[in-house]
Design an enzyme around this catalytic site. Structure first.
Site, PDB file in Angstrom:
ATOM      1  N   HIS A 145       0.854  -1.188   0.000  1.00  0.00           N
ATOM      2  CA  HIS A 145       0.000   0.000   0.000  1.00  0.00           C
ATOM      3  C   HIS A 145       0.888   1.236   0.000  1.00  0.00           C
ATOM      4  O   HIS A 145       1.952   1.247   0.620  1.00  0.00           O
ATOM      5  CB  HIS A 145      -0.903   0.030   1.244  1.00  0.00           C
ATOM      6  CG  HIS A 145      -2.070   0.953   1.095  1.00  0.00           C
ATOM      7  ND1 HIS A 145      -1.985   2.294   1.346  1.00  0.00           N
ATOM      8  CD2 HIS A 145      -3.327   0.715   0.674  1.00  0.00           C
ATOM      9  CE1 HIS A 145      -3.155   2.855   1.111  1.00  0.00           C
ATOM     10  NE2 HIS A 145      -3.993   1.929   0.708  1.00  0.00           N
ATOM     11  N   ASP A 163      -7.849  -5.428   0.093  1.00  0.00           N
ATOM     12  CA  ASP A 163      -8.310  -6.346  -0.961  1.00  0.00           C
ATOM     13  C   ASP A 163      -7.905  -7.790  -0.736  1.00  0.00           C
ATOM     14  O   ASP A 163      -8.279  -8.661  -1.531  1.00  0.00           O
ATOM     15  CB  ASP A 163      -7.743  -5.870  -2.315  1.00  0.00           C
ATOM     16  CG  ASP A 163      -8.308  -4.509  -2.684  1.00  0.00           C
ATOM     17  OD1 ASP A 163      -7.524  -3.591  -2.976  1.00  0.00           O
ATOM     18  OD2 ASP A 163      -9.549  -4.369  -2.638  1.00  0.00           O
TER      19      ASP A 163
HETATM   20  C1  SDX Z   1      -6.219  -0.090  -2.965  1.00  0.00           C
HETATM   21  O1  SDX Z   1      -4.441   4.443  -2.216  1.00  0.00           O
HETATM   22  C2  SDX Z   1      -5.361   3.840  -1.566  1.00  0.00           C
HETATM   23  O2  SDX Z   1      -5.776   4.210  -0.486  1.00  0.00           O
HETATM   24  C3  SDX Z   1      -5.942   2.642  -2.298  1.00  0.00           C
HETATM   25  C4  SDX Z   1      -6.955   1.810  -1.504  1.00  0.00           C
HETATM   26  C5  SDX Z   1      -8.239   2.564  -1.253  1.00  0.00           C
HETATM   27  O3  SDX Z   1      -8.950   2.222  -0.298  1.00  0.00           O
HETATM   28  O4  SDX Z   1      -8.586   3.456  -2.086  1.00  0.00           O
HETATM   29  O5  SDX Z   1      -6.397   1.431  -0.261  1.00  0.00           O
HETATM   30  C6  SDX Z   1      -7.355   0.549  -2.270  1.00  0.00           C
HETATM   31  O6  SDX Z   1      -5.991   0.210  -4.109  1.00  0.00           O
HETATM   32  C7  SDX Z   1      -5.327  -1.035  -2.209  1.00  0.00           C
HETATM   33  C8  SDX Z   1      -4.122  -1.540  -3.058  1.00  0.00           C
HETATM   34  C9  SDX Z   1      -4.601  -2.686  -3.947  1.00  0.00           C
HETATM   35  N1  SDX Z   1      -3.544  -3.038  -4.915  1.00  0.00           N
HETATM   36  C10 SDX Z   1      -2.898  -4.232  -4.820  1.00  0.00           C
HETATM   37  O7  SDX Z   1      -3.038  -5.042  -3.887  1.00  0.00           O
HETATM   38  C11 SDX Z   1      -1.962  -4.513  -5.997  1.00  0.00           C
HETATM   39  C12 SDX Z   1      -0.607  -5.024  -5.466  1.00  0.00           C
HETATM   40  N2  SDX Z   1       0.041  -3.890  -4.777  1.00  0.00           N
HETATM   41  C13 SDX Z   1       0.998  -3.100  -5.526  1.00  0.00           C
HETATM   42  O8  SDX Z   1       0.649  -2.909  -6.877  1.00  0.00           O
HETATM   43  C14 SDX Z   1       1.453  -1.858  -4.754  1.00  0.00           C
HETATM   44  O9  SDX Z   1       1.759  -2.272  -3.482  1.00  0.00           O
HETATM   45  C15 SDX Z   1       0.546  -0.644  -4.660  1.00  0.00           C
HETATM   46  C16 SDX Z   1       0.099  -0.183  -6.002  1.00  0.00           C
HETATM   47  C17 SDX Z   1      -0.637  -0.945  -3.804  1.00  0.00           C
HETATM   48  C18 SDX Z   1       1.368   0.461  -4.002  1.00  0.00           C
HETATM   49  O10 SDX Z   1       2.341   0.814  -4.885  1.00  0.00           O
HETATM   50  P1  SDX Z   1       3.441   1.951  -4.520  1.00  0.00           P
HETATM   51  O11 SDX Z   1       3.098   2.667  -3.275  1.00  0.00           O
HETATM   52  O12 SDX Z   1       3.650   2.770  -5.752  1.00  0.00           O
HETATM   53  O13 SDX Z   1       4.679   1.119  -4.173  1.00  0.00           O
HETATM   54  P2  SDX Z   1       5.694   0.570  -5.232  1.00  0.00           P
HETATM   55  O14 SDX Z   1       4.968  -0.061  -6.389  1.00  0.00           O
HETATM   56  O15 SDX Z   1       6.690   1.643  -5.517  1.00  0.00           O
HETATM   57  O16 SDX Z   1       6.380  -0.617  -4.413  1.00  0.00           O
HETATM   58  C19 SDX Z   1       7.455  -0.372  -3.542  1.00  0.00           C
HETATM   59  C20 SDX Z   1       8.316  -1.612  -3.697  1.00  0.00           C
HETATM   60  C21 SDX Z   1       8.666  -1.912  -5.154  1.00  0.00           C
HETATM   61  O17 SDX Z   1       9.904  -2.595  -5.161  1.00  0.00           O
HETATM   62  P3  SDX Z   1      11.259  -1.700  -5.543  1.00  0.00           P
HETATM   63  O18 SDX Z   1      10.995  -1.109  -6.923  1.00  0.00           O
HETATM   64  O19 SDX Z   1      11.366  -0.647  -4.458  1.00  0.00           O
HETATM   65  O20 SDX Z   1      12.376  -2.721  -5.551  1.00  0.00           O
HETATM   66  O21 SDX Z   1       7.606  -2.780  -3.231  1.00  0.00           O
HETATM   67  C22 SDX Z   1       7.380  -3.680  -4.314  1.00  0.00           C
HETATM   68  C23 SDX Z   1       7.601  -2.907  -5.603  1.00  0.00           C
HETATM   69  O22 SDX Z   1       8.059  -3.778  -6.634  1.00  0.00           O
HETATM   70  N3  SDX Z   1       5.990  -4.119  -4.204  1.00  0.00           N
HETATM   71  C24 SDX Z   1       5.594  -5.379  -4.305  1.00  0.00           C
HETATM   72  C25 SDX Z   1       4.198  -5.334  -4.091  1.00  0.00           C
HETATM   73  N4  SDX Z   1       3.804  -4.078  -3.879  1.00  0.00           N
HETATM   74  C26 SDX Z   1       4.927  -3.323  -3.960  1.00  0.00           C
HETATM   75  N5  SDX Z   1       6.267  -6.536  -4.552  1.00  0.00           N
HETATM   76  C27 SDX Z   1       5.521  -7.656  -4.579  1.00  0.00           C
HETATM   77  N6  SDX Z   1       4.164  -7.694  -4.379  1.00  0.00           N
HETATM   78  C28 SDX Z   1       3.492  -6.562  -4.136  1.00  0.00           C
HETATM   79  N7  SDX Z   1       2.164  -6.588  -3.945  1.00  0.00           N
END
Ligand code: SDX
Length: 431
Positions: free
Chosen positions: A308, A366
């Site tokens: 998140h 989720d």
């Molecule tokens: C919702 O914003 C909100 O409030 C949203 C929400 C709401 O109520 O409106 O809470 C609802 O959208 C919840 C999130 C649902 N999405 C998912 O579950 C999809 C999987 N999660 C990721 O796509 C990600 O964690 C996000 C999109 C939720 C957050 O992305 P960020 O904040 O942009 O973080 P990032 O992608 O930069 O990740 C930081 C690091 C990265 O690695 P590095 O590039 O630093 O090496 O963590 C890794 C990412 O690759 N990473 C993950 C991961 N999520 C982040 N690695 C593996 N699995 C994951 N799920």
């Protein structure tokens, strides 16, 4: 910047620019950079808005480190236990918990707006039966501005109020009818004798051929899921609604834009993607394979329902949702749910893994919601529509706040241009 100072000083070359420090009621201070370009001839750069406050708001507060979520100051854990969805809608819309009389009046107004204009049913029939319900909801909600002309004037407070009530009231009908259309069953009309979540379940699962009795366990679980999804500060879909609203677009068009944004798998679409991932994993012994893929930089796979932008310890909604999953599946007698076993084991393994610990990745809202919704009888394609109907009150509350905000202007970000500098046209003969 010295703690508690009223300005931050930014040195750019030989210039020192004073940036006013704006104080919140809770949370981090905010640097007011509105005059930065005029004074310093520079932009700030923040593609994902990781450090950018786009507005002032009194509606929802999140503390990512503390795992705290407050609707108008009330903790989500307390509301999930003691309140119900329409009371939360009143709280988000008007800022205070209602008196018994105000709540009864509000519930009555919502109940009497649940029907759609009869002509709107033909919109559904224009879609293929196998259309994703989110595509149908985006189209039908956008079309509402063609039907409800008497609540599209954003400058009329009364019309804004009517649009808010209509949106909250009609979204369950639209979502339920998108579901019925996809399974070839007739539309079921709203029943004013049922409460909000019971009415939604009835419109989804009742058939003309026999009586449908709303199960109070499922209705309470549905109501709690709606409360947990109702609002969440300036997430991507809410920011979309605000940006669309900043141009003066009508409320139905703005909500349709929010639905479209929520559909993405990185946002509200994650609940569907998460359950599909858990099904693909299938059994506990395959979890290490998927954990390895999630950690592999060369593999685009991510653990859906994990991570998140704000929560860096735990998502308080996931905690409540996990408890609800145990309760609902137990009460439904679905103890040996393989998907729930895989989810719990996946969570346990991930939370002990250095990769997830170092990146502060925890289950989000989720991760468990799909398990409950599947147990209630919904197909995965209905998970995000249920998120959308629940979030509508948050979208419309934030939209109303933005419209009334004296500071609001049309949203128009700038960019860091990395394209070609000015150059002259080259005739085709000489290329
Ligand atoms: C919702 O914003 C909100 O409030 C949203 C929400 C709401 O109520 O409106 O809470 C609802 O959208 C919840 C999130 C649902 N999405 C998912 O579950 C999809 C999987 N999660 C990721 O796509 C990600 O964690 C996000 C999109 C939720 C957050 O992305 P960020 O904040 O942009 O973080 P990032 O992608 O930069 O990740 C930081 C690091 C990265 O690695 P590095 O590039 O630093 O090496 O963590 C890794 C990412 O690759 N990473 C993950 C991961 N999520 C982040 N690695 C593996 N699995 C994951 N799920």
């Amino acid at each position: 910047m010295a703690n508690g100072s009223e300005t931050a000083k930014l040195t750019i070359g030989d210039k020192v620019i004073d940036l006013p420090v704006m104080k919140p009621s809770v949370g981090p201070d905010v640097l007011d950079i509105r005059k930065l370009y005029a004074q310093g001839d520079v932009f700030t750069y923040d593609p994902g808005f990781t450090s950018t406050a786009a507005c002032s708001s009194t509606i929802t507060y999140i503390d990512g480190d503390a795992g705290e979520l407050l609707y108008r100051g009330y903790p989500i854990e307390e509301l999930a236990e003691k309140s119900h969805f329409l009371e939360c809608c009143y709280l988000l819309l008007y800022g205070e918990l209602p008196s018994a009389a105000d709540l009864e009046d509000f519930e009555s107004r919502v109940t009497r707006h649940t029907m759609l204009h009869e002509q709107m049913q033909y919109f559904f029939r224009g879609f293929r039966r196998d259309s994703h319900p989110m595509a149908v909801m985006t189209g039908v909600v956008g079309a509402m501005s063609a039907f409800y002309h008497d609540s599209t004037d954003i400058n009329d407070p009364w019309q804004r109020e009517v649009a808010a009530i209509r949106m909250i009231a009609k979204m369950p009908t639209i979502a339920a009818w998108a579901y019925k259309y996809s399974i070839g069953q007739p539309f079921v009309y709203p029943k004013n004798s049922l409460d909000y979540s019971g009415n939604f379940l009835n419109m989804c699962f009742a058939v003309p051929a026999e009586e449908y009795v709303v199960d109070p366990i499922l209705s309470r679980a549905m109501d709690r899921i709606m409360m947990l999804h109702a609002d969440h500060e300036q997430n991507a879909s809410t920011s979309t609604v605000r940006l669309a609203g900043s141009s003066g677009a009508n409320p139905f068009a703005c909500i349709a834009a929010g639905i479209a944004c929520l559909w993405g798998p990185a946002h509200g679409g994650a609940n569907q993607a998460c359950l599909e991932m858990l099904r693909e994993i299938g059994t506990v012994d395959r979890i290490p394979e998927f954990i390895a893929r999630a950690k592999d930089k060369n593999d685009p796979f991510k653990l859906m329902g994990f991570g998140h932008r704000v929560y860096k310890n735990f998502d308080p909604r996931a905690t409540v949702m996990k408890q609800s999953a145990d309760e609902v599946l137990g009460l439904l007698g679905i103890e040996d749910n393989e998907t729930l076993k895989v989810a719990k084991e996946l969570e346990r393994i991930a939370l002990e893994d250095e990769y997830f610990i170092s990146k502060k990745l925890y289950p989000n809202v989720d991760f468990y919601s799909g398990i409950i919704l599947e147990a209630m009888g919904f197909p995965t394609s209905m998970f995000t529509p249920i998120f959308a109907l629940s979030r509508t009150v948050g979208w419309i509350s934030q939209w109303k706040e933005m419209i009334s905000d004296p500071e609001q202007k049309i949203g128009r970000p700038r960019q860091r241009y990395t394209g070609a500098p000015r150059r002259s046209y080259i005739e085709i003969e000489t290329r």
